[in-house]
Design a protein around this motif. Structure first.
Motif, PDB file in Angstrom:
ATOM      1  N   TYR A 128       0.811  -1.226   0.000  1.00 27.53           N
ATOM      2  CA  TYR A 128       0.000   0.000   0.000  1.00 27.53           C
ATOM      3  C   TYR A 128       0.843   1.273   0.000  1.00 27.53           C
ATOM      4  O   TYR A 128       0.658   2.173   0.809  1.00 27.53           O
ATOM      5  N   TYR A 161      12.776  -3.518  -5.374  1.00 27.75           N
ATOM      6  CA  TYR A 161      11.431  -4.095  -5.246  1.00 27.75           C
ATOM      7  C   TYR A 161      11.545  -5.558  -4.815  1.00 27.75           C
ATOM      8  O   TYR A 161      12.065  -6.375  -5.542  1.00 27.75           O
ATOM      9  N   TYR A 194      -2.802   5.016  -2.129  1.00 31.37           N
ATOM     10  CA  TYR A 194      -3.248   3.752  -2.717  1.00 31.37           C
ATOM     11  C   TYR A 194      -4.782   3.718  -2.710  1.00 31.37           C
ATOM     12  O   TYR A 194      -5.408   3.865  -1.654  1.00 31.37           O
ATOM     13  N   ASN A 240       5.264  -9.043  -8.984  1.00 28.09           N
ATOM     14  CA  ASN A 240       4.614  -8.429 -10.132  1.00 28.09           C
ATOM     15  C   ASN A 240       5.680  -8.231 -11.203  1.00 28.09           C
ATOM     16  O   ASN A 240       6.694  -7.572 -10.947  1.00 28.09           O
ATOM     17  N   GLU A 277      -5.462 -14.386 -12.925  1.00 29.09           N
ATOM     18  CA  GLU A 277      -6.930 -14.454 -13.003  1.00 29.09           C
ATOM     19  C   GLU A 277      -7.381 -14.679 -14.451  1.00 29.09           C
ATOM     20  O   GLU A 277      -8.288 -15.473 -14.719  1.00 29.09           O
ATOM     21  N   ALA A 296      -5.609 -13.756  -6.697  1.00 31.79           N
ATOM     22  CA  ALA A 296      -5.018 -14.863  -7.465  1.00 31.79           C
ATOM     23  C   ALA A 296      -3.501 -14.975  -7.269  1.00 31.79           C
ATOM     24  O   ALA A 296      -2.896 -15.962  -7.671  1.00 31.79           O
ATOM     25  N   GLU A 332       8.172 -14.953  -5.600  1.00 34.68           N
ATOM     26  CA  GLU A 332       8.636 -14.024  -4.578  1.00 34.68           C
ATOM     27  C   GLU A 332       9.080 -14.841  -3.360  1.00 34.68           C
ATOM     28  O   GLU A 332       9.948 -14.452  -2.598  1.00 34.68           O
TER      29      GLU A 332
HETATM   30  N1  EPU Z   1      -5.895  -8.161  -9.439  1.00 33.04           N
HETATM   31  C1  EPU Z   1      -6.737  -8.923 -10.211  1.00 33.04           C
HETATM   32  N2  EPU Z   1      -7.022 -10.187  -9.762  1.00 33.04           N
HETATM   33  C2  EPU Z   1      -6.517 -10.698  -8.627  1.00 33.04           C
HETATM   34  C3  EPU Z   1      -5.643  -9.911  -7.842  1.00 33.04           C
HETATM   35  C4  EPU Z   1      -5.346  -8.640  -8.276  1.00 33.04           C
HETATM   36  O1  EPU Z   1      -7.226  -8.500 -11.257  1.00 33.04           O
HETATM   37  O2  EPU Z   1      -6.858 -11.840  -8.300  1.00 33.04           O
HETATM   38  C5  EPU Z   1      -5.626  -6.769  -9.840  1.00 33.04           C
HETATM   39  C6  EPU Z   1      -6.351  -5.792  -8.905  1.00 33.04           C
HETATM   40  O3  EPU Z   1      -7.642  -5.538  -9.324  1.00 33.04           O
HETATM   41  C7  EPU Z   1      -5.493  -4.557  -9.003  1.00 33.04           C
HETATM   42  C8  EPU Z   1      -4.089  -5.123  -9.232  1.00 33.04           C
HETATM   43  O4  EPU Z   1      -4.258  -6.462  -9.686  1.00 33.04           O
HETATM   44  O5  EPU Z   1      -5.833  -3.787 -10.116  1.00 33.04           O
HETATM   45  C9  EPU Z   1      -3.225  -5.078  -7.978  1.00 33.04           C
HETATM   46  O6  EPU Z   1      -3.819  -5.860  -6.942  1.00 33.04           O
HETATM   47  P1  EPU Z   1      -3.542  -5.593  -5.368  1.00 33.04           P
HETATM   48  O7  EPU Z   1      -3.815  -4.177  -5.059  1.00 33.04           O
HETATM   49  O8  EPU Z   1      -4.269  -6.628  -4.615  1.00 33.04           O
HETATM   50  O9  EPU Z   1      -1.992  -5.756  -5.200  1.00 33.04           O
HETATM   51  P2  EPU Z   1      -0.920  -6.768  -5.835  1.00 33.04           P
HETATM   52  O10 EPU Z   1      -0.120  -6.026  -6.862  1.00 33.04           O
HETATM   53  O11 EPU Z   1      -1.596  -8.020  -6.286  1.00 33.04           O
HETATM   54  C10 EPU Z   1       1.007  -6.113  -4.201  1.00 33.04           C
HETATM   55  C11 EPU Z   1       1.962  -6.807  -3.280  1.00 33.04           C
HETATM   56  C12 EPU Z   1       1.273  -7.226  -1.975  1.00 33.04           C
HETATM   57  C13 EPU Z   1       0.722  -5.958  -1.326  1.00 33.04           C
HETATM   58  C14 EPU Z   1      -0.226  -5.259  -2.299  1.00 33.04           C
HETATM   59  C15 EPU Z   1      -0.710  -3.939  -1.800  1.00 33.04           C
HETATM   60  C16 EPU Z   1       3.610  -7.891  -4.706  1.00 33.04           C
HETATM   61  C17 EPU Z   1       4.121  -9.172  -5.262  1.00 33.04           C
HETATM   62  N3  EPU Z   1       2.526  -7.983  -3.935  1.00 33.04           N
HETATM   63  O12 EPU Z   1       0.011  -7.069  -4.581  1.00 33.04           O
HETATM   64  O13 EPU Z   1       2.252  -7.775  -1.112  1.00 33.04           O
HETATM   65  O14 EPU Z   1       0.043  -6.256  -0.127  1.00 33.04           O
HETATM   66  O15 EPU Z   1       0.455  -4.999  -3.556  1.00 33.04           O
HETATM   67  O16 EPU Z   1       0.318  -3.010  -1.845  1.00 33.04           O
HETATM   68  O17 EPU Z   1       4.190  -6.842  -4.959  1.00 33.04           O
HETATM   69  C18 EPU Z   1       3.266  -9.825  -0.438  1.00 33.04           C
HETATM   70  O18 EPU Z   1       4.318  -9.402  -0.907  1.00 33.04           O
HETATM   71  O19 EPU Z   1       3.204 -10.955   0.128  1.00 33.04           O
HETATM   72  C19 EPU Z   1       2.051  -9.017  -0.532  1.00 33.04           C
HETATM   73  C20 EPU Z   1       0.890  -9.454  -0.109  1.00 33.04           C
END
Ligand code: EPU
Length: 336
Positions: A128, A161, A194, A240, A277, A296, A332
């Motif tokens: 976030y 990152y 965020y 990511n 997804e 996902a 990761e």
């Molecule tokens: N999204 C989908 N489908 C899904 C999941 C996500 O379409 O099933 C889309 C969401 O709609 C959104 C985008 O992907 O547009 C990003 O999703 P989200 O905000 O959930 O964050 P993330 O990029 O999937 C990253 C970190 C998380 C962290 C969140 C919030 C990485 C690998 N992961 O996830 O970190 O909590 O942002 O900042 O960078 C972790 O490292 O273990 C972790 C949970």
């Protein structure tokens, strides 16, 4: 200090994978750590922190050293800041709550991340809009070669990152024993850029402060990421992916609705959760291994999945994402 043989590590990893350690010991002080490292009878070591970023696929043929170093102390204070040191075995989220209770700002966006303090710099935890590096001051580590303590400044850590020197040139050479953060005592720099946090804060309609942000983050995480105490998981399983602008413009032409983050003119980050997804894996279950229904990017163990079953699922996902998008997903989580 008790050294146990054939100890199950199920309780010591958030995926809840039932592998065995040939030998196991929990150390409570740096003196105990030094002592155990020098035991000739156990030449091979494996250092275990909170076990929140690890997938065990086999038994560990070594002495597993569980870092149970505890303690929180304030090292230095100025008018606006404090330098707070926590030992490696302190639980991260409990530490965040402790800081919020005392009105120390800077880590509220990192609420509810599983794991212990000692592992936070290794992958530069982030969520976030905030990363550990934003508040990191220094960490102390035990040098396995010289058997002495060494201090790493923020620059020394080479943070990136989900990356640091401890994943690269310093890998397996040091054991992080404590981490010192520089937090704010007043005039906290609140980070609620965020989107999901802003929405959540609006819903809660409370004053804007570190406590409200922490609460919003906790609510968002609870709605998306399963609690490892209920369903085994390790947070995001993949990073990511970052792709160059040429690949990105092709990708965007084909998938104009895909979310993305622009990192620079040259680089774009695409959410792995979205890619996964799109390949149809979200919410799917294969025996006790599965892909979480709300996020996902999170692979889960519903009970008795083995590490290899989770790994096979991860490989399957990587293959399908690569086939559909020509994008490589990199784990990761550390796979052992
Ligand atoms: N999204 C989908 N489908 C899904 C999941 C996500 O379409 O099933 C889309 C969401 O709609 C959104 C985008 O992907 O547009 C990003 O999703 P989200 O905000 O959930 O964050 P993330 O990029 O999937 C990253 C970190 C998380 C962290 C969140 C919030 C990485 C690998 N992961 O996830 O970190 O909590 O942002 O900042 O960078 C972790 O490292 O273990 C972790 C949970």
């Amino acid at each position: 200090m008790k050294i146990e043989a054939h100890k199950s590590l199920q309780k010591y990893n958030t995926f809840g994978i039932d592998v065995k350690a040939k030998h196991f010991v929990s150390v409570k002080s740096i003196a105990e750590l030094k002592n155990v490292i020098s035991l000739k009878k156990y030449p091979n070591h494996f250092i275990l922190g909170g076990g929140s970023n690890i997938l065990f696929t086999k038994d560990i043929d070594a002495l597993v050293i569980h870092l149970n170093l505890k303690g929180i102390s304030i090292e230095k204070e100025t008018e606006d800041h404090l330098y707070i040191k926590a030992m490696a075995g302190e639980n991260w989220h409990e530490f965040v709550l402790y800081c919020i209770k005392n009105n120390y700002g800077g880590i509220e966006n990192l609420s509810l991340i599983p794991g212990n303090l000692g592992t936070t710099p290794i992958q530069n935890i982030g969520a976030y809009g905030v990363e550990l590096k934003d508040v990191f001051y220094e960490c102390e580590a035990f040098d396995l070669k010289t058997k002495t303590q060494k201090c790493f400044s923020k620059t020394d850590c080479e943070f990136g990152y989900r990356n640091s020197i401890f994943k690269n040139s310093a890998k397996d050479k040091y054991i992080i024993t404590s981490v010192t953060l520089k937090l704010t005592k007043k005039n906290h720099r609140l980070n609620y850029s965020y989107g999901a946090i802003t929405d959540q804060l609006k819903k809660e309609n409370t004053d804007l402060n570190i406590k409200a942000i922490s609460k919003a983050v906790i609510n968002i995480r609870q709605s998306k990421i399963p609690n490892p105490k209920e369903i085994g998981n390790s947070g995001s399983f993949f990073k990511n992916p970052i792709i160059n602008s040429r690949a990105f413009s092709q990708f965007q032409k084909q998938y104009p609705q895909a979310p993305f983050y622009k990192l620079s003119e040259e680089h774009y980050k695409v959410p792995a959760g979205w890619l996964i997804e799109q390949t149809g894996f979200k919410g799917k279950r294969f025996g006790d291994a599965g892909v979480h229904k709300n996020q996902a990017l999170v692979l889960v163990n519903y009970g008795s999945a083995t590490g290899l079953e989770i790994l096979n699922l991860a490989k399957n996902i990587q293959e399908q994402v690569s086939k559909k998008f020509n994008i490589t997903l990199e784990p990761e989580v550390n796979i052992l």
